[in-house]
Design a protein around this motif. Structure first.
Motif, PDB file in Angstrom:
ATOM      1  N   GLU A  69      66.961  65.304  50.692  1.00  0.00           N
ATOM      2  CA  GLU A  69      67.770  64.512  51.617  1.00  0.00           C
ATOM      3  C   GLU A  69      68.439  65.425  52.635  1.00  0.00           C
ATOM      4  OE1 GLU A  69      70.279  62.347  48.896  1.00  0.00           O
ATOM      5  OE2 GLU A  69      68.656  60.969  48.350  1.00  0.00           O
ATOM      6  N   GLY A  70      68.912  66.593  52.180  1.00  0.00           N
ATOM      7  CA  GLY A  70      69.514  67.565  53.083  1.00  0.00           C
ATOM      8  C   GLY A  70      68.517  68.091  54.111  1.00  0.00           C
ATOM      9  N   VAL A  71      67.311  68.370  53.658  1.00  0.00           N
ATOM     10  CA  VAL A  71      66.271  68.852  54.578  1.00  0.00           C
ATOM     11  C   VAL A  71      66.026  67.816  55.675  1.00  0.00           C
ATOM     12  CG1 VAL A  71      63.786  69.296  54.757  1.00  0.00           C
ATOM     13  CG2 VAL A  71      65.135  70.435  52.979  1.00  0.00           C
ATOM     14  N   ARG A  72      65.975  66.574  55.290  1.00  0.00           N
ATOM     15  CA  ARG A  72      65.733  65.527  56.299  1.00  0.00           C
ATOM     16  C   ARG A  72      66.849  65.468  57.340  1.00  0.00           C
ATOM     17  NH1 ARG A  72      63.358  61.871  51.657  1.00  0.00           N
ATOM     18  NH2 ARG A  72      61.134  62.190  52.060  1.00  0.00           N
ATOM     19  N   VAL A 113      57.962  72.974  57.642  1.00  0.00           N
ATOM     20  CA  VAL A 113      57.857  74.434  57.615  1.00  0.00           C
ATOM     21  C   VAL A 113      58.332  75.018  58.943  1.00  0.00           C
ATOM     22  CG1 VAL A 113      56.248  76.384  57.455  1.00  0.00           C
ATOM     23  CG2 VAL A 113      56.034  74.449  55.880  1.00  0.00           C
ATOM     24  N   GLY A 114      59.240  75.976  58.834  1.00  0.00           N
ATOM     25  CA  GLY A 114      59.782  76.649  60.010  1.00  0.00           C
ATOM     26  C   GLY A 114      60.994  75.986  60.624  1.00  0.00           C
ATOM     27  N   ARG A 115      61.292  74.750  60.212  1.00  0.00           N
ATOM     28  CA  ARG A 115      62.463  74.050  60.768  1.00  0.00           C
ATOM     29  C   ARG A 115      63.755  74.702  60.280  1.00  0.00           C
ATOM     30  NH1 ARG A 115      62.052  67.773  59.575  1.00  0.00           N
ATOM     31  NH2 ARG A 115      64.121  68.348  58.894  1.00  0.00           N
ATOM     32  N   PRO A 116      64.783  74.701  61.115  1.00  0.00           N
ATOM     33  CA  PRO A 116      66.069  75.239  60.664  1.00  0.00           C
ATOM     34  C   PRO A 116      66.718  74.321  59.622  1.00  0.00           C
ATOM     35  CG  PRO A 116      66.242  74.431  62.928  1.00  0.00           C
ATOM     36  CD  PRO A 116      64.804  74.292  62.515  1.00  0.00           C
ATOM     37  N   MET A 117      67.395  74.942  58.700  1.00  0.00           N
ATOM     38  CA  MET A 117      68.080  74.236  57.614  1.00  0.00           C
ATOM     39  C   MET A 117      69.370  74.991  57.342  1.00  0.00           C
ATOM     40  SD  MET A 117      68.068  71.872  55.451  1.00  0.00           S
ATOM     41  CE  MET A 117      69.261  71.580  54.166  1.00  0.00           C
ATOM     42  N   THR A 130      63.451  75.728  56.419  1.00  0.00           N
ATOM     43  CA  THR A 130      63.338  74.727  55.347  1.00  0.00           C
ATOM     44  C   THR A 130      62.669  75.305  54.118  1.00  0.00           C
ATOM     45  OG1 THR A 130      63.351  72.876  56.875  1.00  0.00           O
ATOM     46  CG2 THR A 130      62.340  72.500  54.738  1.00  0.00           C
ATOM     47  N   GLU A 131      61.547  76.013  54.299  1.00  0.00           N
ATOM     48  CA  GLU A 131      60.838  76.538  53.142  1.00  0.00           C
ATOM     49  C   GLU A 131      61.666  77.576  52.382  1.00  0.00           C
ATOM     50  OE1 GLU A 131      59.125  78.736  56.784  1.00  0.00           O
ATOM     51  OE2 GLU A 131      59.920  76.761  56.319  1.00  0.00           O
ATOM     52  N   ASP A 132      62.422  78.392  53.093  1.00  0.00           N
ATOM     53  CA  ASP A 132      63.273  79.363  52.409  1.00  0.00           C
ATOM     54  C   ASP A 132      64.432  78.679  51.690  1.00  0.00           C
ATOM     55  OD1 ASP A 132      61.680  81.505  53.090  1.00  0.00           O
ATOM     56  OD2 ASP A 132      62.864  82.024  54.868  1.00  0.00           O
TER      57      ASP A 132
END
Length: 173
Positions: A69-72, A113-117, A130-132
């Motif tokens: 949910e946080g990733v979204r 993948v690669g999106r900021p989080m 996101t992946e990290d």
């Protein structure tokens, strides 16, 4: 073929959600066999300054479903609501997380993948891709909280072993 984010995260999340459910079932069975109240486990702690067993189980769901949910949203902050106070409510919390994990698709996750989080808690903020975030923060967290719930059962004398923690391993068919 490279490992997808979905393959690296979701099966392990489902494995630990299954383990957490098994630990609830085991604790409930032990209580019935030893004429023990459920609160014996719900509020149990490894050490006084640690959070209780119910919180550990809740966090297995938080670091699976809650992380997704946080990733979204692009930001994750821990849910500070009190943990469920019954075995049944803990099972329901885990069931929601299982449902959320099962609904994820490889395509959706690969699109992240690669999106900021960002992780935010009180005065702390950490920036990730996101992946990290999922693989270096969320995944270790759901293993940690599941292992701590397991350890509390061991500390209370419940006869659980490594396979109770391992849960359903993914063996070659």
């Amino acid at each position: 073929m490279p490992l997808s984010l979905h393959a690296a995260y979701v099966p392990s999340a489902l494995q630990m959600l299954g383990t957490a459910n098994h630990l609830i079932d085991t604790a409930e069975k032990w209580c019935a066999e030893h004429d023990c109240g459920h609160d014996e486990f719900i509020g149990a702690r490894v050490f006084e300054d640690m959070l209780p067993w119910s919180y550990q189980v809740k966090c297995v769901a938080e670091h699976t479903q809650g992380s997704i949910e946080g990733v979204r949203k692009g930001v994750y902050s821990p849910d500070l609501d009190p943990p469920p106070s019954t075995f049944e409510d803990l099972r329901a919390k885990l069931a929601g997380a299982v449902e959320a994990m099962n609904a994820l698709t490889e395509d959706e996750m690969e699109g992240w993948v690669g999106r900021p989080m960002r992780f935010e808690f009180k005065d702390t903020g950490m920036d990730f891709t996101t992946e990290d975030f999922l693989l270096s923060f969320s995944q270790p967290n759901f293993y940690f909280h599941c292992a701590t719930a397991y350890n509390i059962l061991r500390m209370k004398g419940v006869p659980v072993g490594k396979m109770d923690f391992m849960g359903r391993v993914r063996i070659k068919a």
